[in-house]
Enzyme design. Structure first.
Site, PDB file in Angstrom:
ATOM      1  N   SER A   1       3.863 -33.711  58.216  1.00 11.93           N
ATOM      2  CA  SER A   1       4.028 -33.460  59.733  1.00 11.93           C
ATOM      3  C   SER A   1       3.520 -32.301  60.111  1.00 11.93           C
ATOM      4  CB  SER A   1       5.371 -33.653  60.167  1.00 11.93           C
ATOM      5  OG  SER A   1       6.323 -32.676  59.841  1.00 11.93           O
ATOM      6  N   LYS A   2       3.468 -32.014  61.176  1.00 14.20           N
ATOM      7  CA  LYS A   2       2.690 -30.654  61.633  1.00 14.20           C
ATOM      8  C   LYS A   2       3.171 -29.330  60.970  1.00 14.20           C
ATOM      9  CE  LYS A   2       0.274 -31.486  65.933  1.00 14.20           C
ATOM     10  NZ  LYS A   2       0.898 -32.281  67.169  1.00 14.20           N
ATOM     11  N   ARG A   3       4.628 -29.443  60.781  1.00 12.04           N
ATOM     12  CA  ARG A   3       5.422 -28.249  60.281  1.00 12.04           C
ATOM     13  C   ARG A   3       4.715 -27.730  58.885  1.00 12.04           C
ATOM     14  NH1 ARG A   3      10.629 -29.255  57.880  1.00 12.04           N
ATOM     15  NH2 ARG A   3      10.682 -31.396  57.667  1.00 12.04           N
ATOM     16  N   HIS A   4       3.968 -28.865  58.169  1.00  9.11           N
ATOM     17  CA  HIS A   4       3.507 -28.549  56.900  1.00  9.11           C
ATOM     18  C   HIS A   4       1.933 -27.958  57.142  1.00  9.11           C
ATOM     19  CE1 HIS A   4       6.466 -31.866  55.889  1.00  9.11           C
ATOM     20  NE2 HIS A   4       6.803 -30.791  54.949  1.00  9.11           N
ATOM     21  N   GLY A   5       1.565 -28.172  58.012  1.00  6.78           N
ATOM     22  CA  GLY A   5      -0.207 -27.541  58.481  1.00  6.78           C
ATOM     23  C   GLY A   5      -0.777 -28.659  59.454  1.00  6.78           C
TER      24      GLY A   5
END
Ligand code: GLU
Length: 485
Positions: free
Chosen positions: A254-258
């Site tokens: 998800s977005k928190r990974h990049g």
């Protein structure tokens, strides 16, 4: 004759292309192409509340940029259209009613309030099948009255449903674990659960390729095939796609990974071909080979379902960078220039030879956008750290460099053809004459013009890029700085 391979990519238009969706598209495409079959694009937009304007264009553009050409689709048509679900509304209604007639589905007139009352405080709880037991007369009375309804699937109350998945093997579910899911909503639109089954059948899809989040709902779908008396397709569910958390654990990408959308990666300077090559490996590997660089055409030849693994794949941004740098190196010079000159022109002063600069950067960047990060020393004069002149290998010190720079300055001023070869010959000539190592001269000049230790290219290449006036001015400044220290 063996069965025709027909696969589809059936995205919901959400406004961006998640890497996981693109992987589904790619695998689905490759299975079709490897089997000399057809690949179909279908837009699943029956969730009218979630419609995003322009979202279909994002899908079409992504498939174009990645080279995943389809044989039938909303913009090119085909014999099994329309290819946008919202344009197929009457088709689903007809089939839902057919299921009711056959006894595999039923009208449900339960009100919102009644359904809500079935859930606990956390909103959890299933439908109690109240309307499944309405008499024919009761149903007719409701319909006559114009009462709003949904149509629900009548799941068998006993027994087990099993289907075969090409990756995960046999998947079984007890029927009592399944809900009487809604097939047709009150607004007359089908749910995804219903629409995709109807479409996959009518579009003659033989291989359903999608993410493993559908693995456990597929028993309900095969029951629909069975109810209609249709042949089930082959199922290919793809392994989960995870991201690496800072604490070493993994969780759903998800977005928190990049960046997780294709467009974001492209905007960050990743090449579509490199992205495609990398994501091909997120769940698949070639048999008996450790080759990593594959063009799409090569993938079409070697891809096979038995190379798809069950275990979750972790998206590795560093690995993607590596693929990207390999693809950047392979770009013809003109193409690299076309992609980077606009960026370089934007940040570089006029005296900079941006074409030459692009040439220096070509083999030295992992992403296209890195060209901007690497040229700060070209676009401005960095503060000088005199200790950079000290170099063990070349036995230089600020003093020895000061002498070299003072010596070469008038020679450089007298040089008529300011280019890499002449500059190189000049500095080398000076080194021989002065009886010092060429490396020492190059070191002094490179530090003087770059004012930093690591540079893309050597002293003379940098002087060529900076041009005569700026180079000479930087060397003059360097001489002064050393003298004044
Ligand atoms: N519209 C669904 C999605 O985007 C498609 C799932 C499928 O391929 O069946 O997840």
């Amino acid at each position: 004759m063996s069965e025709v391979v027909r696969t589809r990519f059936a995205p919901s238009p959400t406004g961006f292309m998640h890497i996981g969706n693109l992987r589904t598209a790619l695998y689905s495409y490759l299975i079709a192409r490897a089997g000399h079959g057809q690949f179909i694009l279908r837009i699943e937009d029956t969730d009218q509340e979630r419609l995003v304007p322009g979202a279909v264009d994002v899908i079409l553009k992504t498939l174009k940029m990645t080279g995943l050409d389809y044989d039938e689709g909303p913009d090119i048509g085909g014999p099994n259209g329309p290819y946008i679900q919202s344009e197929r509304k009457p088709i689903y209604q007809k089939y839902a009613k057919e299921l009711v007639d056959k006894g595999y589905a039923y009208y449900c007139f339960c009100s919102e309030e009644r359904l809500k009352s079935l859930h606990d405080a956390n909103g959890i709880g299933g439908y109690d099948r109240h309307c499944r037991w309405l008499s024919k007369e009761e149903v007719e009375a409701h319909l006559k009255n114009g009462d709003p309804y949904v149509i629900r699937q009548k799941i068998p109350l006993e027994g087990t449903t099993t289907y075969h998945d090409e990756v995960f093997g046999d998947i079984s579910m007890e029927n009592k674990e399944m809900q009487d899911q809604i097939l047709l909503k009150a607004d007359g639109f089908p749910t995804y659960n219903f629409a995709h089954v109807i479409d996959d059948h009518l579009m003659n899809i033989t291989y359903v390729v999608r993410g493993s989040e559908y693995l456990t709902s597929t028993p309900k779908y095969v029951l629909l095939y069975d109810a209609f008396g249709w042949e089930r397709p082959h199922y290919v569910h793809l392994p989960l796609l995870m991201g690496q958390n800072p604490d070493g654990t993994t969780s759903k990408l998800s977005k928190r990974h990049g960046a997780v959308s294709f467009q974001d990666l492209v905007n960050m300077g990743y090449l579509p071909d490199a992205i495609v090559n990398y994501i091909a490996f997120l769940g698949w590997s070639p048999k008996d080979s450790d080759q990593e660089i594959f063009s799409l055409d090569e993938l079409k030849k070697v891809f096979s379902i038995d190379g798809i693994g069950k275990s979750a794949s972790v998206f590795d941004y560093e690995k993607l960078k590596w693929f990207n740098s390999e693809y950047i190196k392979k770009l013809p010079e003109e193409e690299f220039e076309a992609k980077t000159l606009p960026m370089l022109k934007e940040v570089c002063p006029d005296y900079v030879d941006v074409k030459k600069l692009a040439g220096l950067l070509h083999s030295r960047v992992d992403t296209l956008n890195e060209v901007k990060d690497k040229v700060g020393f070209i676009t401005e004069r960095l503060p000088m750290d005199l200790s950079l002149y000290t170099n063990k290998k070349n036995k230089t010190t600020p003093e020895s460099c000061g002498k070299i720079l003072k010596d070469v300055l008038p020679r450089l001023e007298a040089l008529t053809d300011w280019n890499n070869d002449s500059l190189f010959a000049l500095l080398k000539g000076y080194a021989t004459e002065a009886g010092i190592k060429a490396g020492a001269v190059m070191w002094a000049v490179r530090i003087a013009v770059a004012r930093q230790a690591v540079t893309p290219g050597g002293a003379t290449e940098l002087m060529e890029v900076l041009g005569r006036d700026e180079s000479l001015s930087r060397i003059e400044q360097a001489v002064k700085e050393i003298e004044e220290a």
